[in-house]
Design a protein around this motif. Structure first.
Motif, PDB file in Angstrom:
ATOM      1  N   UNK A   1       0.790  -1.227   0.000  1.00 19.49           N
ATOM      2  CA  UNK A   1       0.000   0.000   0.000  1.00 19.49           C
ATOM      3  C   UNK A   1       0.823   1.280   0.000  1.00 19.49           C
ATOM      4  N   UNK A   2       2.135   1.160   0.224  1.00 23.89           N
ATOM      5  CA  UNK A   2       2.978   2.338   0.193  1.00 23.89           C
ATOM      6  C   UNK A   2       3.052   3.041   1.536  1.00 23.89           C
ATOM      7  N   UNK A   3       3.958   3.986   1.691  1.00 26.00           N
ATOM      8  CA  UNK A   3       4.170   4.643   2.988  1.00 26.00           C
ATOM      9  C   UNK A   3       3.029   5.555   3.408  1.00 26.00           C
ATOM     10  N   UNK A   4       2.117   5.891   2.505  1.00 28.89           N
ATOM     11  CA  UNK A   4       1.006   6.769   2.881  1.00 28.89           C
ATOM     12  C   UNK A   4      -0.083   6.031   3.658  1.00 28.89           C
ATOM     13  N   UNK A   5       0.052   4.723   3.802  1.00 30.18           N
ATOM     14  CA  UNK A   5      -0.950   3.937   4.516  1.00 30.18           C
ATOM     15  C   UNK A   5      -0.967   4.274   6.008  1.00 30.18           C
ATOM     16  N   UNK A   6      -1.994   3.815   6.700  1.00 27.74           N
ATOM     17  CA  UNK A   6      -2.099   3.995   8.150  1.00 27.74           C
ATOM     18  C   UNK A   6      -1.871   2.653   8.835  1.00 27.74           C
ATOM     19  N   UNK A   7      -0.911   2.603   9.729  1.00 28.09           N
ATOM     20  CA  UNK A   7      -0.576   1.372  10.440  1.00 28.09           C
ATOM     21  C   UNK A   7      -1.254   1.343  11.813  1.00 28.09           C
ATOM     22  N   UNK A   8      -1.827   0.199  12.142  1.00 29.70           N
ATOM     23  CA  UNK A   8      -2.473  -0.003  13.440  1.00 29.70           C
ATOM     24  C   UNK A   8      -1.387  -0.367  14.459  1.00 29.70           C
ATOM     25  N   UNK A   9      -1.212   0.457  15.508  1.00 30.86           N
ATOM     26  CA  UNK A   9      -0.025   0.320  16.354  1.00 30.86           C
ATOM     27  C   UNK A   9      -0.314  -0.155  17.775  1.00 30.86           C
ATOM     28  N   UNK A  10      -1.537  -0.622  18.045  1.00 30.65           N
ATOM     29  CA  UNK A  10      -1.799  -1.015  19.441  1.00 30.65           C
ATOM     30  C   UNK A  10      -2.145  -2.492  19.590  1.00 30.65           C
ATOM     31  N   UNK A  11      -1.684  -3.330  18.647  1.00 30.46           N
ATOM     32  CA  UNK A  11      -1.923  -4.767  18.806  1.00 30.46           C
ATOM     33  C   UNK A  11      -1.123  -5.318  19.980  1.00 30.46           C
ATOM     34  N   UNK A  12       0.102  -4.871  20.119  1.00 32.51           N
ATOM     35  CA  UNK A  12       0.967  -5.349  21.196  1.00 32.51           C
ATOM     36  C   UNK A  12       1.395  -4.180  22.076  1.00 32.51           C
ATOM     37  N   UNK A  13       2.515  -3.556  21.733  1.00 32.83           N
ATOM     38  CA  UNK A  13       3.054  -2.444  22.509  1.00 32.83           C
ATOM     39  C   UNK A  13       3.093  -1.205  21.618  1.00 32.83           C
ATOM     40  N   UNK A  14       2.401  -0.141  22.035  1.00 34.77           N
ATOM     41  CA  UNK A  14       2.258   1.043  21.185  1.00 34.77           C
ATOM     42  C   UNK A  14       3.608   1.705  20.911  1.00 34.77           C
ATOM     43  N   UNK A  15       4.387   1.916  21.942  1.00 37.72           N
ATOM     44  CA  UNK A  15       5.670   2.605  21.770  1.00 37.72           C
ATOM     45  C   UNK A  15       6.573   1.855  20.797  1.00 37.72           C
ATOM     46  N   UNK A  16       6.684   0.544  20.992  1.00 34.14           N
ATOM     47  CA  UNK A  16       7.514  -0.258  20.105  1.00 34.14           C
ATOM     48  C   UNK A  16       6.977  -0.271  18.684  1.00 34.14           C
ATOM     49  N   UNK A  17       5.658  -0.296  18.539  1.00 32.79           N
ATOM     50  CA  UNK A  17       5.062  -0.337  17.204  1.00 32.79           C
ATOM     51  C   UNK A  17       5.277   0.972  16.465  1.00 32.79           C
TER      52      UNK A  17
END
Length: 418
Positions: free
Chosen positions: A204-220
C-alpha cells in the motif's frame, strides 16, 4: 383503511398529511432532516408488482377492488418539505403531503421508515462533526447495523459532515469518499509485527495507516517509522486511554522526524469522546456504533398524521388528535426560519392555513419536493450536505453544546404569535 375508504367513497377525498416530531431526543438542541432524497427516489419507483398483489390476494388481506387499486397505484399528488440537511425542531412540519386519502395514507410507512432512521443518524453525526471542529470524522459502523441500514447510515453521516465512509457500497451508490484501515487480524496473521508492517507498506505504500496497538504502542510506533520513514501516512490507536496515548505518540513521532504522520483514533467514539479528545493531538476520528445507531437515539420519533381534509361541502378543514401526550395541531402548515439582522436563526414560525409574514430576512423552509406526482427536488447527498452546513451555521453557538438543554429555537404557531 384503503379498502374501507374505497367502499365508503372517501378514498379520493382531498387530504393533507404531515410528518413531524413532537419532541427531540432528551437533551438534544436540534435535529437534522435526512433521508428525503432516498424517500423521493423510493416514491418514484413505489409500485405494487404482480407477486405482491398475489401475496395479498392469497392471504386475503384486502378485497378484489382494493387489489385492483393497488395494482394501478401511482402517486399523483404534491409533497412539500424541509430541504434535506435542514435543521428541525419539535413541531416543525417536515413533510406535507397533499393528495387523496388513499394515495397519501399508503405512503406512511415508506416515508417514516426512511426519515426516522436517516434523521437519527444525521442528527448524531452533526453533533459529532460540530465538536470535531474541522478534524475529519470517518464513518466506520457497517458491522454494527443491518447491511442496508449501513449504506443509508453512511449517506446520512456524510450529509452531516463526515468526511468519508468505510462502506464501499455507500461509496458506489451515493458517490461518497471511501477510506479504510487494517484490522488487528492482519497483524495477528503474521509471525510478528515487523513482518505485518513490512507487507502492508510493500503493498500500500508509505502513505498507509498502520495499526499500532496490537501489542506495545511505543515499540510499534518506532517500528513503523523505521520501516516507512518520515513519510508514514498515519498510525491508528484503537484502545486504552486515547487522550494520553495521543500525546505520547505525537511526541514520539515528532522525535523520530515523522512530524506529518497523522494520528487516527477509533474505539467506540461518540460526540462526548470526540469533545474530550479536542485537546489531544488527534488528526481524525473513526466512528462506528454510535453514529449508525443515532448515539443512543436510533429513531427520530417522527410521526405522520392527517391534519386537514375536505369536508362534505368541499372545503378543506383542519383535523387533529387530542390524545394525551400525542396531540397534533390541525391545518395545513407553512414554516419560516426567523433570523436576526446578523443572519442568526432566532425562531421557527409556523403558520396554519396561511403563510407567516416575512419580516425581511426570514427563510422559507417548505420547498416543493413532488408536483403532480413528479419529483422536482434534488435527491443527491452532496446538495443536502451543502444545505446542512449552511443551516447549522445559522444556529446560535449554544446549539452546539453537548450538555442537556432545551431546543435552541422555539417553535411558534401563528395562532399564538403576534
Amino acid at each position: 383503511m384503503i379498502q374501507a375508504a374505497l367502499a365508503s367513497g372517501h378514498a379520493d377525498r382531498r387530504c393533507v398529511f404531515e410528518a413531524f416530531a413532537r419532541r427531540l431526543p432528551d437533551g438534544r438542541r436540534y435535529g437534522v432532516v435526512a433521508g428525503t432524497g432516498r424517500a423521493l427516489e423510493a416514491l418514484r419507483d413505489f409500485r405494487f408488482a404482480e407477486e405482491e398483489i398475489s401475496f395479498l390476494a392469497q392471504r386475503e388481506v384486502v378485497d378484489a377492488r382494493t387489489l385492483d387499486w393497488l395494482a394501478d397505484y401511482r402517486f399523483t399528488g404534491d409533497i412539500w418539505g424541509y430541504a434535506e440537511g435542514e435543521i428541525y425542531f419539535p413541531g416543525s412540519p417536515l413533510l406535507v403531503v397533499e393528495s387523496g386519502f388513499a394515495e397519501g395514507v399508503v405512503l406512511e410507512t415508506l416515508l417514516l421508515s426512511v426519515l426516522n432512521h436517516d434523521s437519527a443518524v444525521a442528527s448524531a453525526a452533526s453533533r459529532m462533526t460540530a465538536v470535531a471542529h474541522g478534524r475529519p470524522c470517518i464513518e466506520m459502523g457497517s458491522r454494527r447495523t443491518h447491511e442496508e441500514s449501513a449504506v443509508a447510515a453512511a449517506r446520512a453521516a456524510y450529509l452531516a459532515g463526515f468526511s468519508s465512509t468505510s462502506n464501499l457500497e455507500a461509496g458506489r451508490r451515493h458517490d461518497l469518499p471511501t477510506m479504510g484501515t487494517a484490522a488487528h487480524s492482519f497483524t495477528l496473521l503474521h509471525d510478528d509485527e515487523r513482518e505485518a508492517f513490512t507487507n502492508q507498506l510493500a503493498s500500500l505504500g508509505p502513505s498507509t495507516t498502520l495499526l499500532v496497538d496490537t501489542y506495545d504502542v511505543t515499540g510499534a510506533v518506532e517500528l513503523a517509522v523505521e520501516l516507512a520513514g518520515p513519510e508514514l501516512g498515519g498510525v491508528r490507536l484503537d484502545s486504552g486511554d486515547l487522550v494520553s496515548q495521543a500525546f505520547e505518540v505525537r511526541a514520539q513521532l515528532d522525535r523520530l522526524g515523522a512530524t506529518d504522520t497523522r494520528i487516527v483514533v477509533t474505539s467506540d467514539l461518540d460526540e462526548h469522546a470526540i469533545a474530550a479528545l479536542q485537546a489531544a493531538p488527534v488528526d481524525a476520528y473513526g466512528v462506528g456504533t454510535k453514529v449508525v445507531t443515532g448515539s443512543g437515539h436510533p429513531a427520530a420519533g417522527m410521526v405522520y398524521k392527517l391534519v386537514s381534509r375536505e369536508n362534505a361541502a368541499g372545503v378543506m378543514e383542519g383535523v387533529a388528535k387530542a390524545s394525551k401526550d400525542k396531540s397534533s395541531v390541525g391545518g395545513r402548515k407553512y414554516a419560516l426560519r426567523r433570523r436576526s439582522a446578523s443572519g442568526q436563526a432566532t425562531e421557527e414560525i409556523v403558520g396554519i392555513n396561511e403563510r407567516p409574514a416575512d419580516d425581511g430576512d426570514d427563510r422559507e423552509l417548505l420547498v416543493p419536493l413532488v408536483t403532480a406526482g413528479e419529483v422536482v427536488a434534488p435527491t443527491d447527498v452532496h446538495t443536502a450536505r451543502a444545505h446542512h452546513e449552511q443551516a447549522r451555521a445559522e444556529l446560535p453557538q449554544r446549539a452546539l453544546r453537548l450538555s442537556h438543554g432545551e431546543p435552541v429555537l422555539p417553535t411558534t404557531y401563528l395562532d399564538d404569535w403576534s
